[in-house]
Design an enzyme around this catalytic site. Structure first.
Site, PDB file in Angstrom:
ATOM      1  N   GLU A 110       0.831  -1.205   0.000  1.00 22.25           N
ATOM      2  CA  GLU A 110       0.000   0.000   0.000  1.00 22.25           C
ATOM      3  C   GLU A 110       0.867   1.258   0.000  1.00 22.25           C
ATOM      4  O   GLU A 110       0.503   2.265  -0.613  1.00 22.25           O
ATOM      5  CB  GLU A 110      -0.960   0.009   1.192  1.00 22.25           C
ATOM      6  CG  GLU A 110      -1.980   1.121   1.072  1.00 22.25           C
ATOM      7  CD  GLU A 110      -3.149   1.014   2.028  1.00 22.25           C
ATOM      8  OE1 GLU A 110      -3.980   1.938   2.000  1.00 22.25           O
ATOM      9  OE2 GLU A 110      -3.242   0.035   2.801  1.00 22.25           O
ATOM     10  N   GLY A 130      -5.907   4.915   0.190  1.00 20.38           N
ATOM     11  CA  GLY A 130      -6.181   3.529  -0.151  1.00 20.38           C
ATOM     12  C   GLY A 130      -7.632   3.161   0.132  1.00 20.38           C
ATOM     13  O   GLY A 130      -8.174   3.539   1.176  1.00 20.38           O
ATOM     14  N   HIS A 135      -0.441 -14.237  -0.639  1.00 19.11           N
ATOM     15  CA  HIS A 135       0.898 -14.597  -0.173  1.00 19.11           C
ATOM     16  C   HIS A 135       1.246 -15.946  -0.792  1.00 19.11           C
ATOM     17  O   HIS A 135       0.530 -16.932  -0.604  1.00 19.11           O
ATOM     18  CB  HIS A 135       0.940 -14.673   1.351  1.00 19.11           C
ATOM     19  CG  HIS A 135       0.583 -13.387   2.028  1.00 19.11           C
ATOM     20  ND1 HIS A 135       1.325 -12.240   1.887  1.00 19.11           N
ATOM     21  CD2 HIS A 135      -0.441 -13.070   2.840  1.00 19.11           C
ATOM     22  CE1 HIS A 135       0.782 -11.273   2.596  1.00 19.11           C
ATOM     23  NE2 HIS A 135      -0.304 -11.753   3.188  1.00 19.11           N
ATOM     24  N   HIS A 177      -4.486   1.088 -13.844  1.00 17.21           N
ATOM     25  CA  HIS A 177      -5.581   1.985 -14.230  1.00 17.21           C
ATOM     26  C   HIS A 177      -5.298   3.387 -13.693  1.00 17.21           C
ATOM     27  O   HIS A 177      -4.997   3.544 -12.516  1.00 17.21           O
ATOM     28  CB  HIS A 177      -6.911   1.480 -13.662  1.00 17.21           C
ATOM     29  CG  HIS A 177      -8.028   2.474 -13.796  1.00 17.21           C
ATOM     30  ND1 HIS A 177      -8.650   2.729 -15.001  1.00 17.21           N
ATOM     31  CD2 HIS A 177      -8.613   3.277 -12.882  1.00 17.21           C
ATOM     32  CE1 HIS A 177      -9.583   3.660 -14.804  1.00 17.21           C
ATOM     33  NE2 HIS A 177      -9.572   4.009 -13.535  1.00 17.21           N
ATOM     34  N   GLY A 237      -7.322   6.782 -13.572  1.00 16.77           N
ATOM     35  CA  GLY A 237      -8.553   7.527 -13.795  1.00 16.77           C
ATOM     36  C   GLY A 237      -8.520   8.844 -13.046  1.00 16.77           C
ATOM     37  O   GLY A 237      -7.613   9.109 -12.249  1.00 16.77           O
TER      38      GLY A 237
END
Length: 127
Positions: free
Chosen positions: A50, A69, A76, A94, A96
């Site tokens: 993240e 996020g 895993h 992506h 956007g």
């Protein structure tokens, strides 16, 4: 123990490169990020993923925008052991106006894929 100013510092994450659509970082597998058996903790792996996806989205954001996020999905596949360094490579899937989706592959010191992570970021207006 000294105080860290953010999670990336606490976990020892070091960004190696950040560019449009690609981020690379490393993290030492030490006591800070291991579970009791000397293996990399899955939660630390997800935090690494993240973090690199967030850094990649921040690089793409316009002035007065911030990424947050919204979704993380992780598989895993193998382990990293205490004493190793893991490498995370995020690639943009992506781009956007309000969402970015990243694929993050995390490899152990031998280059073996240990986790495959998908991260979605929402792009917010920041005041």
């Amino acid at each position: 123990m000294s105080e860290s100013s953010n999670l990336m510092e606490t976990l020892g994450i070091e960004f190696k490169s950040v560019s449009r659509g690609r981020v690379e970082a490393v993290m030492p597998v030490d006591k800070r990020v291991c579970q009791p058996f000397g293996l990399l903790h899955g939660g630390a792996t997800i935090a690494l993923a993240e973090s690199v996806a967030g850094e990649g989205s921040l690089f793409l954001c316009k002035e007065h925008e911030i990424p947050v996020g919204t979704q993380v999905s992780c598989n895993h596949l193998s382990v990293a052991k205490e004493g190793e360094v893991v490498n995370a490579i995020a690639t943009l899937l992506h781009y956007g106006a309000t969402t970015h989706v990243w694929n993050v592959d995390i490899n152990n010191s031998e280059g073996k894929l240990i986790s495959s992570v998908r991260v979605s970021n929402l792009i917010l207006k920041h005041r």
